[in-house]
Motif scaffolding. Structure first.
Motif, PDB file in Angstrom:
ATOM      1  N   GLU A 114       1.887   0.738  -4.199  1.00 48.35           N
ATOM      2  CA  GLU A 114       1.538   1.453  -5.421  1.00 48.35           C
ATOM      3  C   GLU A 114       2.632   2.264  -5.971  1.00 48.35           C
ATOM      4  O   GLU A 114       3.440   2.991  -5.664  1.00 48.35           O
ATOM      5  CB  GLU A 114       0.625   2.712  -4.789  1.00 48.35           C
ATOM      6  CG  GLU A 114       0.008   3.751  -5.700  1.00 48.35           C
ATOM      7  CD  GLU A 114      -0.762   4.535  -5.198  1.00 48.35           C
ATOM      8  OE1 GLU A 114      -0.741   5.824  -5.757  1.00 48.35           O
ATOM      9  OE2 GLU A 114      -1.574   4.377  -4.017  1.00 48.35           O
ATOM     10  N   GLY A 127       2.047  -5.366  -3.658  1.00 48.41           N
ATOM     11  CA  GLY A 127       0.961  -4.890  -3.143  1.00 48.41           C
ATOM     12  C   GLY A 127       1.527  -3.123  -3.042  1.00 48.41           C
ATOM     13  O   GLY A 127       0.481  -2.495  -2.461  1.00 48.41           O
ATOM     14  N   GLY A 130       0.583  -1.228  -0.091  1.00 49.34           N
ATOM     15  CA  GLY A 130       0.087  -0.072  -0.171  1.00 49.34           C
ATOM     16  C   GLY A 130       0.591   1.347  -0.022  1.00 49.34           C
ATOM     17  O   GLY A 130       0.149   2.646  -0.257  1.00 49.34           O
ATOM     18  N   CYS A 131       2.155   1.372   0.266  1.00 47.20           N
ATOM     19  CA  CYS A 131       2.851   2.512   0.007  1.00 47.20           C
ATOM     20  C   CYS A 131       3.139   2.866  -1.148  1.00 47.20           C
ATOM     21  O   CYS A 131       3.058   2.153  -1.998  1.00 47.20           O
ATOM     22  CB  CYS A 131       4.203   2.112   0.909  1.00 47.20           C
ATOM     23  SG  CYS A 131       5.423   1.324  -0.026  1.00 47.20           S
ATOM     24  N   LYS A 132       3.519   4.003  -1.234  1.00 41.63           N
ATOM     25  CA  LYS A 132       3.747   4.768  -2.530  1.00 41.63           C
ATOM     26  C   LYS A 132       5.279   4.879  -3.044  1.00 41.63           C
ATOM     27  O   LYS A 132       5.695   5.290  -2.224  1.00 41.63           O
ATOM     28  CB  LYS A 132       3.402   6.133  -2.642  1.00 41.63           C
ATOM     29  CG  LYS A 132       1.748   6.233  -2.508  1.00 41.63           C
ATOM     30  CD  LYS A 132       1.150   7.615  -2.335  1.00 41.63           C
ATOM     31  CE  LYS A 132      -0.166   8.094  -2.380  1.00 41.63           C
ATOM     32  NZ  LYS A 132      -0.629   9.307  -2.508  1.00 41.63           N
TER      33      LYS A 132
END
Length: 273
Positions: A72, A70, A49-51
């Motif tokens: 980003e 997962g 979920g981290c960018k």
């Protein structure tokens, strides 16, 4: 976005670098480096979920690892053909990773956009390292991670570049392997980091063919080597081939029919202030 940089010889440095990195077939070349890329990536402990921004992403070897886990992901590279290849690989796997042609010295993103900013043997080749350092810091959130892997000057690959770079390096450009020097990295990045860990590690190059065929593999598919050979006449090519074959043979840790060599790199992991 790719900004123009003119070297002391009056040549557009970025145009020359783009020609180098679009030559050959880096996607095919990088497949033999995937194990080392995964080792580097797994030490980062990237959270789902981290960018994440991967600078100098090539055909996506590290960015795709993060996307599968997962994150980003956005990947950027100066070589448009590699960006297209990374996009195709992402589509084939149904991944949402995004890839753009862009310059490490002028990243097209707002400040503090990414939780993790990585560069695996990529941003080190940009001609203006101080601009690269500013951009890596700028787009990273406070408390975020900046992680690089850079060939060291004294390592196997760093020394091999001495034989190749004299034929292709734009005049006035700082040696890319200075990104593998601890003091230089501290000078370039340290002011923007609350923590900085520097570790020398070994990248394993393993090929199921002998050193002479490794040199030919590099000539065909690795942009810098491809362009170095292309710049020489027949006698010059023979001399460079002999020099590189001797170098790979001297450091080969496998038998005569296979090749295993370790290339030292500096692992740079910092926390943005």
């Amino acid at each position: 976005m790719v900004t123009q940089t003119v070297g002391s010889d009056g040549v557009d440095v970025k145009a020359r670098l783009k020609a180098i990195w679009t030559a050959g077939d880096y996607d095919r070349f990088s497949r033999y480096m995937e194990a080392g890329a995964r080792e580097f990536y797994e030490r980062l402990n990237v959270a789902p979920g981290c960018k994440l921004l991967d600078v100098g992403c090539g055909s996506g070897q590290l960015a795709l690892l993060a996307a599968r886990d997962g994150a980003e992901v956005v990947g950027v590279d100066i070589a448009g053909n590699l960006v297209e290849r990374a996009r195709a690989r992402a589509r084939a796997e149904g991944l949402t990773a995004r890839f753009e042609e862009a310059d490490a010295e002028a990243l097209p993103f707002e400040d503090a956009r990414f939780d993790v900013v990585t560069s695996l043997i990529g941003a080190m080749f940009a001609p203006q390292p101080d601009r690269v350092a500013r951009e890596l810091l700028r787009v990273c959130v406070p408390g975020g991670m900046i992680a690089m892997a850079n060939w060291t000057p004294q390592g196997f690959i760093g020394q091999m570049f001495k034989a190749v770079s004299k034929f292709i390096a734009p005049s006035g450009m700082p040696a890319p392997v200075l990104w593998g020097d601890e003091a230089t990295v501290r000078q370039r990045l340290g002011h923007g980091l609350s923590e900085l860990n520097l570790t020398r590690r070994q990248y394993r190059f393993e090929y199921p063919f002998p050193p002479s065929e490794v040199v030919e593999f590099f000539r065909l598919y690795y942009g810098p080597t491809n362009r170095a050979f292309a710049s020489l006449d027949q006698a010059g090519q023979a001399h460079l081939r002999k020099e590189l074959e001797e170098w790979w043979t001297r450091h080969n840790q496998s038998g005569p029919d296979c090749t295993t060599v370790y290339g030292e790199y500096l692992e740079v992991i910092g926390v943005r202030v």
